[in-house]
Design an enzyme around this catalytic site. Structure first.
Site, PDB file in Angstrom:
ATOM      1  N   VAL A 180      22.625  14.199  37.526  1.00 47.36           N
ATOM      2  CA  VAL A 180      22.440  15.609  37.856  1.00 47.36           C
ATOM      3  C   VAL A 180      22.282  15.791  39.358  1.00 47.36           C
ATOM      4  CG1 VAL A 180      20.944  17.630  37.555  1.00 47.36           C
ATOM      5  CG2 VAL A 180      21.481  16.179  35.594  1.00 47.36           C
ATOM      6  N   CYS A 228      19.129  22.560  29.095  1.00 45.09           N
ATOM      7  CA  CYS A 228      20.538  22.929  29.250  1.00 45.09           C
ATOM      8  C   CYS A 228      21.061  23.741  28.060  1.00 45.09           C
ATOM      9  CB  CYS A 228      21.391  21.683  29.455  1.00 45.09           C
ATOM     10  SG  CYS A 228      21.058  20.346  28.292  1.00 45.09           S
ATOM     11  N   HIS A 230      28.245  21.007  26.574  1.00 45.18           N
ATOM     12  CA  HIS A 230      27.633  21.266  25.274  1.00 45.18           C
ATOM     13  C   HIS A 230      28.327  22.442  24.586  1.00 45.18           C
ATOM     14  CE1 HIS A 230      24.736  18.413  26.383  1.00 45.18           C
ATOM     15  NE2 HIS A 230      23.678  19.166  26.598  1.00 45.18           N
TER      16      HIS A 230
END
Length: 329
Positions: free
Chosen positions: A12, A126, A234
């Site tokens: 990240v 997230c 996702h």
């Protein structure tokens, strides 16, 4: 604007550096920070190599902003030290999300809650971020009664070790396992650790963070989180029961007009969101908008986003941008 990126050598952290550069973030000095084993390494930013420093060195340098993505233990130990030095911390771990004294922020939804006194700000999970960017406009207009969520989450949410496991399995090689089972050609109904109630921590994050960010504990939420062998982002299947009547056309128009949302919804042309197209982008993509014929005022949505960007790095940077725009730092 002196900016520290804590966890700069991680997955990240690398994306944070990329997002800062892409968005022309107004920093005057970059301070890459990592654990002691990475001190002295170099990270590149806009064509210049910067030397990684340790956490105490970074605190002593008193940056204006510290963007944290180094895990919950590091955040709990070091975010207060940065804050005490006058630095505004935006933390990407789960460490502060349920702390009632800290703000849990998705800029499109609740950035207006921030003040100059907020020295530690939490970045949500997230999966929660991308879902609520799409659902907040519905909540504002109609109210939300209930959510039934199934997530299909990228291995990048676990980190470098999971990516390495998948690559090893692709190649038919043995290696360190990030998961208790193979992930190649598999789906694991197991994101994060199991809780006493039978749900995983990831599933309960979707419940608790939704209540906090939308400011409504009455919304009934249930979730199942699944890990799949995907890298790009996702995906979420969300069944949303509204408090008032609506239509597919109204919802599609509302989402088309909402910040941070891109509607991709045309069955005739096989147009719908997929992680392969979301990867590397900052938007939340919504499609497969359908009425649930089994229940009044209920609709199905398919929501996809790059979990390393809007789900992590981009949301963090957007919070910092808001603070600067509002002269809060």
């Amino acid at each position: 604007m002196r900016v520290a990126v804590v966890g700069a050598t991680g997955m990240v952290g690398n994306v944070m550096l990329k997002v800062l550069a892409e968005r022309n973030f107004p920093l005057t000095e970059l301070i890459p920070v990592a654990s002691e084993r990475s001190v002295g390494k170099k990270v590149a930013y806009r064509g210049t190599d910067y030397t990684v420093v340790g956490l105490q060195t970074a605190v002593d340098m008193q940056p204006d902003v510290a963007l944290f993505s180094a895990g919950g233990e590091t955040s709990l130990a070091w975010a207060p030290k940065f804050a005490a030095a006058g630095t505004t911390v935006i933390d990407n771990s789960s460490a502060w999300r349920m702390d009632p004294a800290k703000k849990l922020i998705v800029p499109e939804i609740n950035a207006n809650l921030l003040t100059a006194e907020d020295k530690i700000i939490a970045n949500p999970n997230c999966s929660t971020i991308q879902m609520l960017v799409a659902l907040a406009p519905l909540q504002r207009k109609y109210g939300i009664e209930r959510l039934v969520i199934s997530t299909y989450q990228s291995i990048t949410g676990t980190g470098v070790s999971a990516v390495q496991q998948l690559e090893n399995e692709y190649a038919g090689e043995k290696g360190k396992m990030a998961y208790p089972y193979p992930i190649h050609r598999n789906a694991l109904p197991h994101c994060d650790v199991f809780q006493d109630n039978g749900y995983t921590k990831e599933e309960m994050k979707l419940v608790k963070e939704t209540h906090r960010i939308l400011g409504d504990d009455s919304i009934r939420v249930t979730a199942t989180a699944i890990r799949i062998p995907v890298v790009g982002g996702h995906s979420e299947s969300v069944n949303v029961e509204l408090k008032g009547p609506s239509s597919v056309q109204e919802i599609r128009q509302l989402l088309n007009e909402s910040a941070g949302v891109v509607v991709q919804d045309n069955p005739e042309t096989n147009t719908y969101p997929m992680p392969i197209y979301a990867e590397g982008k900052d938007d939340v993509f919504v499609g497969r908008i359908r009425q649930d014929f089994s229940q009044d005022n209920t609709f199905n949505l398919w929501i996809v986003s790059d979990n390393l960007r809007k789900g992590a790095a981009t949301n963090t940077v957007q919070i910092a941008e808001y603070l600067i725009d509002q002269n809060l730092i």
